[in-house]
Write an enzyme that holds these catalytic residues in place. Sequence first.
Site, PDB file in Angstrom:
ATOM      1  N   ALA A  50       0.828  -1.205   0.000  1.00 26.92           N
ATOM      2  CA  ALA A  50       0.000   0.000   0.000  1.00 26.92           C
ATOM      3  C   ALA A  50       0.863   1.256   0.000  1.00 26.92           C
ATOM      4  CB  ALA A  50      -0.920   0.003   1.213  1.00 26.92           C
ATOM      5  N   ASP A  80       4.540  21.076   3.581  1.00 28.33           N
ATOM      6  CA  ASP A  80       4.490  21.043   5.059  1.00 28.33           C
ATOM      7  C   ASP A  80       5.038  19.727   5.608  1.00 28.33           C
ATOM      8  OD1 ASP A  80       2.264  19.024   5.478  1.00 28.33           O
ATOM      9  OD2 ASP A  80       1.188  20.497   4.273  1.00 28.33           O
ATOM     10  N   HIS A  87       7.533  18.045  -4.677  1.00 26.89           N
ATOM     11  CA  HIS A  87       7.582  19.475  -4.994  1.00 26.89           C
ATOM     12  C   HIS A  87       8.430  20.262  -4.017  1.00 26.89           C
ATOM     13  CE1 HIS A  87       3.722  19.552  -7.686  1.00 26.89           C
ATOM     14  NE2 HIS A  87       4.724  18.886  -8.210  1.00 26.89           N
ATOM     15  N   SER A 145      -2.945 -16.312  32.638  1.00 25.76           N
ATOM     16  CA  SER A 145      -1.985 -16.931  33.550  1.00 25.76           C
ATOM     17  C   SER A 145      -2.747 -18.034  34.272  1.00 25.76           C
ATOM     18  CB  SER A 145      -1.417 -15.924  34.558  1.00 25.76           C
ATOM     19  OG  SER A 145      -2.428 -15.491  35.446  1.00 25.76           O
ATOM     20  N   PHE A 178       7.518 -11.220  30.154  1.00 27.40           N
ATOM     21  CA  PHE A 178       7.612 -10.217  31.206  1.00 27.40           C
ATOM     22  C   PHE A 178       8.911 -10.368  31.978  1.00 27.40           C
ATOM     23  CE2 PHE A 178       3.260  -9.591  30.226  1.00 27.40           C
ATOM     24  CZ  PHE A 178       2.917  -8.339  30.727  1.00 27.40           C
ATOM     25  N   ARG A 233       2.781  -3.708  29.289  1.00 28.05           N
ATOM     26  CA  ARG A 233       1.412  -4.120  28.939  1.00 28.05           C
ATOM     27  C   ARG A 233       0.800  -3.168  27.916  1.00 28.05           C
ATOM     28  NH1 ARG A 233       0.932  -5.805  34.783  1.00 28.05           N
ATOM     29  NH2 ARG A 233       0.487  -8.062  34.689  1.00 28.05           N
ATOM     30  N   LYS A 242      -3.331 -17.262  39.965  1.00 32.99           N
ATOM     31  CA  LYS A 242      -1.920 -17.351  40.314  1.00 32.99           C
ATOM     32  C   LYS A 242      -1.795 -17.753  41.778  1.00 32.99           C
ATOM     33  CE  LYS A 242      -1.383 -12.490  41.655  1.00 32.99           C
ATOM     34  NZ  LYS A 242      -0.621 -11.230  41.435  1.00 32.99           N
ATOM     35  N   GLY A 274      -2.985  -9.000  37.228  1.00 32.98           N
ATOM     36  CA  GLY A 274      -2.409  -8.571  35.956  1.00 32.98           C
ATOM     37  C   GLY A 274      -3.372  -8.758  34.798  1.00 32.98           C
ATOM     38  N   GLU A 288      -4.889  -5.832  32.389  1.00 35.05           N
ATOM     39  CA  GLU A 288      -4.810  -5.892  30.927  1.00 35.05           C
ATOM     40  C   GLU A 288      -6.188  -5.700  30.291  1.00 35.05           C
ATOM     41  OE1 GLU A 288      -0.812  -8.664  30.991  1.00 35.05           O
ATOM     42  OE2 GLU A 288      -2.727  -9.577  30.437  1.00 35.05           O
TER      43      GLU A 288
END
Length: 482
Positions: free
Chosen positions: A21, A112, A150, A288, A354, A371, A388, A399, A403
């Site tokens: 593109a 510009d 230009h 997790s 992590f 994150r 956990k 965690g 997220e």
Amino acid sequence: MKTAITSFISEYLAEVVEGNAAIFAGAGLSAPAGFVDWRELIRPLSQELDLDIDLESDLVAVAQFHVNANGRNRHRLHKAVIEALSADNPPTQNHILLAKLPIRTWWTTNYDKLIENALKDAGKIVDIKSAIQQLATTRPRRDAIVYKMHGDVDRPDEAVATRDDFERYSTDRGAFITALAGDLVSKTFLFLGFSFTDPNLEQVLARVRLTFTTNQRRHFAVFRTRTKRADESDKAFEHDRTRQALVIEDLKRFNVRVLLIDDYNEITDFLEELVSRYRRRTVFISTSAANFEPWGQQAVSEFAQELGRSLVASGSRVATGLGAGIGDAIFTGGLREVMRLNGSIEDSLILRPFPQSGRHEERDELWETYRKEIISHAGIALFLFGNKYSGDDVISADGVVREFEIARQQGLVVIPVGATGAAANALANIAIADPDKFIPEWGEDGPRILGELADESTSLGRIIDITLDLVKILQRGHQGGS
């Protein structure tokens, strides 16, 4: 959204994904940033010539007349360019949206710096080409090339502005013509804010058409449908409307398809959809697991591998922070599919393990930044398990909850799989309580699908099937035909 625009988004998105593109930006793209167009830029010069700029159609000729009247001295012309365009105006929303896409090739007739500033703000390394000698150099690790055919406001003495400049263009800046012709052959362009009155572009398009008579690459251009102004006569309006139709028909010779819009705000709308569709190709998986009940660790590991594999096989890119207990299995499944397809790991997987070392406070701050960075690559976020150890106890993983919050802040579509329990279950219950707020993109069937994903009796295999179907629907575009 109009059918022609919807079709364009699908076709152009495929070119973006393949790296084929390109963008061609004209003055119309810069106007909303507060910069004057070419007519306004040379208005003071026309006044010195006792000409009414509003009656002039050949603005390049007016610039030439002014240079002629000043003994070929271009100082006032250069000064006009600097005064009109040197302000540090921020990029427009359209610039910002375009910069989010992995488009490497940009062409513009504007002086510009809006394009390069938008790209830099998006964290990209930009290689600027505004002079012939710059074409022979390559900036290391560049993410995008901006060809300013230009010239640039920083080099006003080299600006292409007068009849002399255009007549000498093939001699003085012919390498730009060659480079543009090559890109028009190998890439699909989107022309924005461009009127197709530039003689250099016309020359290039003609060269490409004559070389590739029956096999020209398709390009797209956006025009606003001509409407009657309050102070305009019927005769003038009919003339301009007829002329626009003829221009649109003529551009078919160069395989340029014109997308007609009623309001310039529609450009922002379809660019937002394009960016959203592109981001939704990447699925962020937040997870997790320390407890694998009721299925057991082996079954959960096999589920995670198959989920990773299936997402990659369906054309999605998987982003993961390798969450404890299950993240490695997701990565393994995705990697095996990439290897089976002889594909590119970078095109299919984004990995952000992590970091575990460092002081607790510093690590938490680093994890927060981490994150946000990985989630920013995605358009869909999938939430699984989320538990956990805390000492000998299994608790909800904060965690995963964080997220979810970040994903919502960044506008991702969230998919909490409540059947996997723990944090994912809590997040699913929040979404079930207010589906219009949390899953509007899922459409009318959203609450039913979310309920099945939250049902404890739903098997792991069924979870994969539902998730894949939902991801495919979301990747096709917004629900409700927006």
